[in-house]
Each structure stands twice: as C-alpha cells, then as structure tokens.
Scaffold this motif. Structure first.
Motif, PDB file in Angstrom:
ATOM      1  N   TYR A 338       0.715  -1.225  -0.146  1.00  0.00           N
ATOM      2  CA  TYR A 338      -0.244  -0.021   0.201  1.00  0.00           C
ATOM      3  C   TYR A 338       0.750   1.296  -0.182  1.00  0.00           C
ATOM      4  O   TYR A 338       0.557   2.249  -0.652  1.00  0.00           O
ATOM      5  CB  TYR A 338      -0.842   0.187   1.194  1.00  0.00           C
ATOM      6  CG  TYR A 338      -2.164  -0.973   1.211  1.00  0.00           C
ATOM      7  CD1 TYR A 338      -2.757  -1.048   0.082  1.00  0.00           C
ATOM      8  CD2 TYR A 338      -2.730  -1.731   2.173  1.00  0.00           C
ATOM      9  CE1 TYR A 338      -3.876  -1.918  -0.213  1.00  0.00           C
ATOM     10  CE2 TYR A 338      -3.918  -2.488   2.017  1.00  0.00           C
ATOM     11  CZ  TYR A 338      -4.459  -2.696   0.840  1.00  0.00           C
ATOM     12  OH  TYR A 338      -5.291  -3.309   0.586  1.00  0.00           O
ATOM     13  N   ALA A 339       1.936   1.240   0.570  1.00  0.00           N
ATOM     14  CA  ALA A 339       2.669   2.525   0.740  1.00  0.00           C
ATOM     15  C   ALA A 339       3.340   2.753  -0.608  1.00  0.00           C
ATOM     16  O   ALA A 339       3.401   3.912  -0.994  1.00  0.00           O
ATOM     17  CB  ALA A 339       4.016   2.086   1.878  1.00  0.00           C
ATOM     18  N   SER A 340       3.893   1.660  -1.204  1.00  0.00           N
ATOM     19  CA  SER A 340       4.469   1.998  -2.755  1.00  0.00           C
ATOM     20  C   SER A 340       3.222   2.378  -3.681  1.00  0.00           C
ATOM     21  O   SER A 340       3.445   3.443  -4.282  1.00  0.00           O
ATOM     22  CB  SER A 340       4.981   0.503  -3.424  1.00  0.00           C
ATOM     23  OG  SER A 340       5.912  -0.038  -2.365  1.00  0.00           O
ATOM     24  N   TRP A 341       2.038   1.962  -3.356  1.00  0.00           N
ATOM     25  CA  TRP A 341       0.928   2.518  -4.262  1.00  0.00           C
ATOM     26  C   TRP A 341       0.582   4.088  -3.801  1.00  0.00           C
ATOM     27  O   TRP A 341       0.302   4.817  -4.686  1.00  0.00           O
ATOM     28  CB  TRP A 341      -0.287   1.543  -4.188  1.00  0.00           C
ATOM     29  CG  TRP A 341      -1.590   2.113  -4.724  1.00  0.00           C
ATOM     30  CD1 TRP A 341      -1.801   2.003  -5.961  1.00  0.00           C
ATOM     31  CD2 TRP A 341      -2.600   2.710  -3.967  1.00  0.00           C
ATOM     32  NE1 TRP A 341      -3.204   2.569  -6.229  1.00  0.00           N
ATOM     33  CE2 TRP A 341      -3.615   3.016  -5.073  1.00  0.00           C
ATOM     34  CE3 TRP A 341      -3.086   2.972  -2.659  1.00  0.00           C
ATOM     35  CZ2 TRP A 341      -4.758   3.519  -4.772  1.00  0.00           C
ATOM     36  CZ3 TRP A 341      -4.040   3.509  -2.317  1.00  0.00           C
ATOM     37  CH2 TRP A 341      -5.069   4.040  -3.567  1.00  0.00           C
ATOM     38  N   MET A 342       0.653   4.217  -2.608  1.00  0.00           N
ATOM     39  CA  MET A 342       0.363   5.637  -2.023  1.00  0.00           C
ATOM     40  C   MET A 342       1.301   6.557  -2.744  1.00  0.00           C
ATOM     41  O   MET A 342       1.131   7.436  -2.820  1.00  0.00           O
ATOM     42  CB  MET A 342       0.329   5.677  -0.705  1.00  0.00           C
ATOM     43  CG  MET A 342      -1.009   4.940  -0.119  1.00  0.00           C
ATOM     44  SD  MET A 342      -0.671   4.611   1.815  1.00  0.00           S
ATOM     45  CE  MET A 342      -0.551   6.277   2.228  1.00  0.00           C
ATOM     46  N   VAL A 343       2.863   6.133  -2.725  1.00  0.00           N
ATOM     47  CA  VAL A 343       3.707   6.948  -3.234  1.00  0.00           C
ATOM     48  C   VAL A 343       3.409   7.397  -4.741  1.00  0.00           C
ATOM     49  O   VAL A 343       3.451   8.348  -5.339  1.00  0.00           O
ATOM     50  CB  VAL A 343       5.062   6.520  -3.195  1.00  0.00           C
ATOM     51  CG1 VAL A 343       6.147   7.257  -3.463  1.00  0.00           C
ATOM     52  CG2 VAL A 343       5.206   6.486  -1.512  1.00  0.00           C
ATOM     53  N   ASP A 344       3.312   6.164  -5.411  1.00  0.00           N
ATOM     54  CA  ASP A 344       3.159   6.379  -6.933  1.00  0.00           C
ATOM     55  C   ASP A 344       1.638   7.151  -7.350  1.00  0.00           C
ATOM     56  O   ASP A 344       1.504   7.923  -8.240  1.00  0.00           O
ATOM     57  CB  ASP A 344       2.729   5.060  -7.412  1.00  0.00           C
ATOM     58  CG  ASP A 344       4.226   3.992  -7.412  1.00  0.00           C
ATOM     59  OD1 ASP A 344       5.300   4.635  -7.250  1.00  0.00           O
ATOM     60  OD2 ASP A 344       4.134   3.043  -7.593  1.00  0.00           O
ATOM     61  N   ALA A 368       8.208   7.725   4.783  1.00  0.00           N
ATOM     62  CA  ALA A 368       9.586   7.134   4.512  1.00  0.00           C
ATOM     63  C   ALA A 368      10.090   7.363   3.228  1.00  0.00           C
ATOM     64  O   ALA A 368      11.289   7.622   2.882  1.00  0.00           O
ATOM     65  CB  ALA A 368      10.259   5.955   5.256  1.00  0.00           C
ATOM     66  N   LEU A 369       9.383   6.795   2.314  1.00  0.00           N
ATOM     67  CA  LEU A 369       9.789   6.613   0.888  1.00  0.00           C
ATOM     68  C   LEU A 369       9.540   8.254  -0.018  1.00  0.00           C
ATOM     69  O   LEU A 369      10.507   8.344  -0.739  1.00  0.00           O
ATOM     70  CB  LEU A 369       8.705   5.913  -0.002  1.00  0.00           C
ATOM     71  CG  LEU A 369       8.770   4.328   0.474  1.00  0.00           C
ATOM     72  CD1 LEU A 369       7.719   3.573  -0.490  1.00  0.00           C
ATOM     73  CD2 LEU A 369      10.129   3.677  -0.176  1.00  0.00           C
ATOM     74  N   ARG A 370       8.836   9.077   0.742  1.00  0.00           N
ATOM     75  CA  ARG A 370       8.729  10.382   0.288  1.00  0.00           C
ATOM     76  C   ARG A 370       9.942  11.241   0.927  1.00  0.00           C
ATOM     77  O   ARG A 370      10.376  12.346   0.221  1.00  0.00           O
ATOM     78  CB  ARG A 370       7.441  11.098   0.474  1.00  0.00           C
ATOM     79  CG  ARG A 370       6.364  10.364  -0.179  1.00  0.00           C
ATOM     80  CD  ARG A 370       5.181  11.305  -0.087  1.00  0.00           C
ATOM     81  NE  ARG A 370       3.938  10.691  -0.731  1.00  0.00           N
ATOM     82  CZ  ARG A 370       2.836  10.226  -0.021  1.00  0.00           C
ATOM     83  NH1 ARG A 370       3.141   9.935   1.280  1.00  0.00           N
ATOM     84  NH2 ARG A 370       1.942   9.653  -0.616  1.00  0.00           N
TER      85      ARG A 370
END
Length: 374
Positions: A338-344, A368-370
């Motif tokens: 979900y985190a990768s999908w939210m960043v994309d 953390a990814l942003r």
C-alpha cells in the motif's frame, strides 16, 4: 467514448439498425447477411455455403449462422426433384425478415418456373410403344457347351456294377526319360495316418503357449460342476471356451469355491435347458466389479515452524508463524505494498477491509519513501 466516422462515398452497403442491433443473431450471421446483400447480381447464382467460404466461414460457424438466418426469416430454402430426377435446393436471400408465405410469393415473382406445378402434378410421360419380338424361338441355356446326359434319378442301386465284362485298360505309353529307381521306404501300417509334420511339404506349426494359471483353474471349476448338478455337464471344448469369462472372476480376487458357489446358487425353477447358455449368461451378467485402485497415502503435513518477531517498523512488536523464509508478517507486507501504491498515486485512500495496523504501517512507510519525517 470518442467517435470519428467518415461516410464512404463509394463501395458501401446499407445496413438496417434492426439487423446490426439484433441480439438474437451472432456476429457471423450479421456479417454473412451484409456480405451477401452487397454482392453484385452476377454473384447471386452461387449457393450460400460457397459465398460463406470466401469469408473463411466454414463448418460449425457457417451452420450456426445459416440456422439463425433461417429462423429469423432472412434465408428460405426449397428442396425438390427436377425433371431428370435430381434433387435441387433453391435458396432465397432477403435483407428483411419474411414469413414462409411472403417468401413463396417473392420466389414466384423472381422465378416463375419455380412456382409451376410440382413433379407429381405434371403429366406423366407417354408409355413406351410396343416392339416386335426377337426373331427365333427360345432355346435352353448351355453351360460351357456341355450337354447333360440322361439323369438316372430313379435308377440308383446300392450294388456296384458287375465285373463280368471289364473293359480292357489302355496300354501304358513308354516314358521317354525314365527316372532312376528309388529305394522304397517302409510302408505305413494299416490304419496308420501320417501326422502333418510327417507329410511331405507340410510346414512345422509353432508350439502353442501354455494356458495361464487362471484359465486352468477356471476350466477345472467348470468341469467339476457336473458332480453337483448333472444338468451342468460340459464338454472339454465347451469348458475351455467358457473359461475365458470365468478367469475374469478369479482375476478379480474370488476363489475357486466362491466361483463354484456363484454358478450353482439359485438354480432356475424350470431347470437348465442349455448348460453352455446358462453358464455364459451367469458368468457375463454376474461378474463382480473390479476392485478400485488403492489411492496412494497422502503426504504428511509440513512441520509447524516456530514463531518469530516481525522485522517491520511497526508501533508494537509482534510475532507470526512464517510459511517460508519471509521476515515480515502478512499485514506488514500488505502495508508495504500500500505504501508503494500511495507514493505512486499520491493519495491516502485505503480499502475498507484494511486494519488499523496496516494503515499505520503504510502511512509510515509512505512517508519514509517520500523522505518526510514520521
């Protein structure tokens, strides 16, 4: 939906909305209908199947399309017998549905010959004229030029003719090339018949393989039935022929006593008229079912692994039982996805079945990814 349509200036065919939007016909029937409608008059003399082959429509697809066109009144067929005795099929194609009576009226207008009287209504052909008989008189048939002599049907006698006046034998002609005398061998004894292997020119037959143990046991059981019931007396040849069916019982796990009991139990009230027919019927119709193959044992379940601590950055430490070599639990792995999908997609929407732990971990990992502080 965006649409860009340019009306063609030439080479087009008018199609009715009732045909294009008809849900009762499939696409093959509609394409065949529009294709035949746009053909020139010079191509109308061909059958519908030949025109369908030009569209690579064959077999089941063509039969289904033709069936739908006939059911909805676009194609009509008449099959009849012409003057020469040949069967002719005439087809009528129309781009509007017609009933059978309407199609018959259109056929009469387009082909007046087809609307004429049928073959049964036409006047019959004149009878052949009388001819002069063949010159001469009838003669009996001859068989190879041989004229049979007088048959002595009523003069048969059980005694041979008298040998009082035997006819003289003709003198033997001398042999121009006499062969050397061979040494005579021993003459066979009276009543002795040479075997096929001893006859000159006879080929040696290969020895037959011995019968299987089941056939031997089955034949022994069939021959022993006469000791219990005299009417089940069998010959050796009859028992050998029935042993093939009886051996199937033994191959399916029955013993000889069980086979004998099955053949002797419940005798018919009127007695047995034919031992061979009775036993063949019972061996065929009461043969036990072959045992089902034994299923292989199921493999043992995999060993249960020990609990380990999840390595994800969750608010609380928690443990889970891994199935393989994973180090995070299923909820944390789902939160990572979900985190990768939210960043994309730059959004914070979650599915309704997401737990609070998955949402918390997903937001933390997305930040953390942003590169944003948690």
């Amino acid at each position: 939906m965006l649409r860009h349509v340019i009306a063609p200036s030439s080479g087009w065919t008018k199609a009715s909305h009732a045909v294009v939007r008809d849900r009762r016909m499939n696409s093959d029937a509609k394409i065949l209908l529009l294709y035949v409608q746009g053909l020139p008059e010079s191509a109308t003399g061909r059958p519908l199947g030949e025109l369908a082959r030009k569209l690579e429509m064959k077999g089941r697809a063509y039969q289904q399309a033709k069936k739908q066109l006939i059911e909805h009144g676009y194609v009509h067929e008449w099959r009849g017998q012409g003057d020469g005795g040949r069967w002719v099929t005439e087809q009528l194609f129309t781009n509007t549905p017609l009933t059978r009576d309407e199609a018959r009226a259109v056929r009469a207008r387009l082909s007046p010959e087809a609307a004429g009287p049928t073959r049964a209504e036409r006047p019959s052909a004149p009878q052949p004229s009388a001819q002069s008989p063949t010159v001469g008189e009838p003669t009996p048939p001859s068989a190879g030029g041989y004229v049979p002599e007088e048959e002595h049907v009523d003069k048969n006698t059980p005694h041979p003719p008298s040998e009082a006046d035997p006819e003289p034998d003709p003198a033997p002609e001398p042999d121009p090339d006499p062969e050397p005398d061979l040494k005579p061998g021993p003459e066979p004894e009276a009543g002795h018949r040479p075997t096929p292997a001893q006859e000159p020119g006879a080929e040696a037959t290969p020895p037959q393989p011995p019968p299987s143990p089941q056939l031997t046991r089955a034949e022994r059981v069939l021959l022993s039935l006469r000791h219990t019931r005299r009417e089940l007396l069998l010959g050796v040849g009859e028992a050998r022929a029935l042993a093939v069916e009886a051996a199937k019982w033994l191959e399916r796990g029955l013993t000889e006593s069980e086979l004998q009991h099955a053949l002797l139990a419940e005798p018919p009230k009127g007695g047995v008229r034919s031992a061979v027919g009775f036993l063949r019927h019972r061996l065929t119709h009461k043969c036990p079912v072959a045992p089902a193959p034994v299923a292989p044992p199921e493999p043992p379940p995999p060993p249960v692994r020990a609990l380990i601590t999840c390595t994800s950055e969750a608010e609380e430490d928690h443990v889970f039982r891994p199935l393989g070599d994973e180090t995070e639990c299923a909820d944390c792995r789902r939160a990572t996805a979900y985190a990768s999908w939210m960043v994309d997609t730059d959004t914070y929407d979650f599915p309704p079945d997401t737990t609070w732990r998955q949402r918390f971990v997903a937001v933390a990992k997305a930040d953390a990814l942003r590169g944003e502080p948690a």
